[in-house]
Design an enzyme around this catalytic site. Structure first.
Site, mmCIF file in Angstrom:
data_model
loop_
_atom_site.group_PDB
_atom_site.id
_atom_site.type_symbol
_atom_site.label_atom_id
_atom_site.label_comp_id
_atom_site.label_asym_id
_atom_site.label_seq_id
_atom_site.Cartn_x
_atom_site.Cartn_y
_atom_site.Cartn_z
ATOM 1 N N GLU A 62 0.823 -1.205 0.000
ATOM 2 C CA GLU A 62 0.000 0.000 0.000
ATOM 3 C C GLU A 62 0.858 1.257 0.000
ATOM 4 O O GLU A 62 2.026 1.215 0.404
ATOM 5 C CB GLU A 62 -0.936 0.001 1.212
ATOM 6 C CG GLU A 62 -1.888 -1.169 1.209
ATOM 7 C CD GLU A 62 -3.025 -1.039 2.203
ATOM 8 O OE1 GLU A 62 -3.932 -1.884 2.167
ATOM 9 O OE2 GLU A 62 -3.002 -0.092 3.027
ATOM 10 N N GLU A 90 8.243 -16.305 -3.009
ATOM 11 C CA GLU A 90 8.518 -15.054 -3.722
ATOM 12 C C GLU A 90 9.972 -14.631 -3.542
ATOM 13 O O GLU A 90 10.638 -14.201 -4.491
ATOM 14 C CB GLU A 90 7.598 -13.939 -3.231
ATOM 15 C CG GLU A 90 7.838 -12.613 -3.942
ATOM 16 C CD GLU A 90 6.937 -11.493 -3.457
ATOM 17 O OE1 GLU A 90 7.108 -10.350 -3.940
ATOM 18 O OE2 GLU A 90 6.067 -11.748 -2.599
#
Length: 388
Positions: free
Chosen positions: A129, A243
């Site tokens: 964000e 990841e």
């Protein structure tokens, strides 16, 4: 290739993939780097070849192969020298699709995972964000239950495939008062009312569409919840290991390609009557770079093997990304130097590679955050547990 990890079948897959990339992808890279948009036809071709389904169950259009097929896919994509193209592909296949595969129910998998494996739909994962990157627990996006729907409000940023994808995997707080224990994961279609995206202009990874996404009273069916409500944080943490290992593998692969290119250049470039690969200062620097790359490469293979066996390798994957991305930046910096003035020219690959590589120590958790995670584990005896 090391026979410790790669079989003859792996080697044949690498050969066919390298040929595919050379014929189907490389001719278009310059265009995609300029436009910042990867044309849809190549997604379908990847799907038709099975490249999106390497780790996906056969029931949902995949091949369900071991992790070293993924390692090969990642390594070979670094050799075409477009960090943006590579990121778009693996963000779809190993961020969005991983959550679908692990947390999605049968209906969600049929609707999103199968067409993802076939290259008919593109996904993105929305966690970061504007007000907090690595601080996942501090996210402000909310999902409020309203009858048989959820209403989503908030924003995400730095989202790979954030502009042109067909669906989004979104993390939002269903119980903000619980902090990281109140996060849930949702899947939603791009064309849902209230979703808007703005394309970001980046230093590197220019072929990929990195977006900032806004959710303005986005109403989705309650059945779009993935997994259990309020279990999003452990889901996210669990997949961070993959990841980070992916980014570690990408790093050693681009460093290896940079070294191969620099070695070829040095064997042809002459100065003071001999090729520059005969000068001791350059030879020894090259030897140092090769050593650093090989150490990271072998460690990454070891971590990949353990992850493929089902081990929870959060510490090792974090170390992989931390060390390998630093190594790649250092090695590519030096390879550019080997080329002298030509290394600074856009017609040579090191200029783009330098820009693309710089995201390594930032994306997927900054190096500073990774060091703190490792410190908690090795100094404070923090024991991260997989989601149940």
């Amino acid at each position: 290739m090391s026979k410790l990890y790669f079989t003859e079948e792996h080697d044949l897959f690498r050969e066919s993939l390298r040929d595919f990339l050379k014929k189907e992808v490389v001719p278009h890279i310059e265009k995609w780097e300029e436009t910042g948009q990867i044309e849809r036809f190549i997604w379908k071709k990847f799907g038709d070849m099975g490249y999106f389904g390497l780790a996906t169950p056969e029931a949902y259009g995949g091949l369900d192969l071991d992790l070293f097929y993924t390692v090969i896919l990642l390594e070979e994509m670094q050799r075409i020298n477009s960090g943006g193209f590579s990121a778009a592909i693996w963000a779809h296949a190993y961020l969005a699709m991983t959550h679908l595969n692990k947390e999605g129910n049968h209906e969600q998998k049929e609707k999103y995972l199968t067409p993802s494996a076939l290259g008919d739909k593109i996904g993105c994962l929305c966690i970061t964000e504007p007000f907090g990157g690595s601080d996942v627990a501090g996210m402000r996006t909310t999902a409020v239950k309203k009858g048989d729907t959820y209403v989503i409000n908030g924003s995400k940023t730095f989202i790979t495939n954030g502009v042109y994808s067909d669906y989004l995997i979104v993390a939002a707080k269903t119980k903000p008062e619980l902090g990281n224990k109140g996060i849930s994961i949702f899947v939603m279609d791009r064309d849902t009312k209230g979703i808007s995206a703005t394309k970001l202009d980046k230093l590197g990874w220019r072929a990929s569409d990195t977006g900032e996404i806004a959710f303005d009273n986005v109403e989705i069916p309650a059945e779009n919840l993935m997994g259990e409500e309020n279990q999003g944080f452990p889901y996210i943490m669990q997949h961070f290991a993959l990841e980070r290992l992916i980014m570690g593998i990408n790093a050693h692969a681009r460093a290896e390609y940079a070294l191969e290119y620099a070695k070829q250049y040095m064997s042809e470039r002459t100065a003071f009557g001999r090729t520059i690969d005969k000068f001791q200062a350059l030879r020894h620097t090259y030897a140092d770079c090769e050593t650093q790359m090989e150490i990271c490469k072998q460690f990454n293979y070891y971590v990949a093997k353990r992850l493929d066996m089902g081990d929870y390798v959060v510490k090792e994957a974090t170390m992989s990304k931390l060390q390998s991305t630093k190594m790649a930046d250092d090695v590519i910096y030096q390879c550019l130097q080997f080329l002298g003035g030509y290394g600074y020219m856009e017609e040579y690959p090191l200029a783009r590679m330098s820009r693309d590589s710089r995201l390594g120590p930032i994306g997927g958790g900054t190096s500073e955050i990774l060091r703190e995670i490792i410190a908690k584990m090795v100094i404070d005896d923090k024991d991260y547990k997989p989601a149940t």
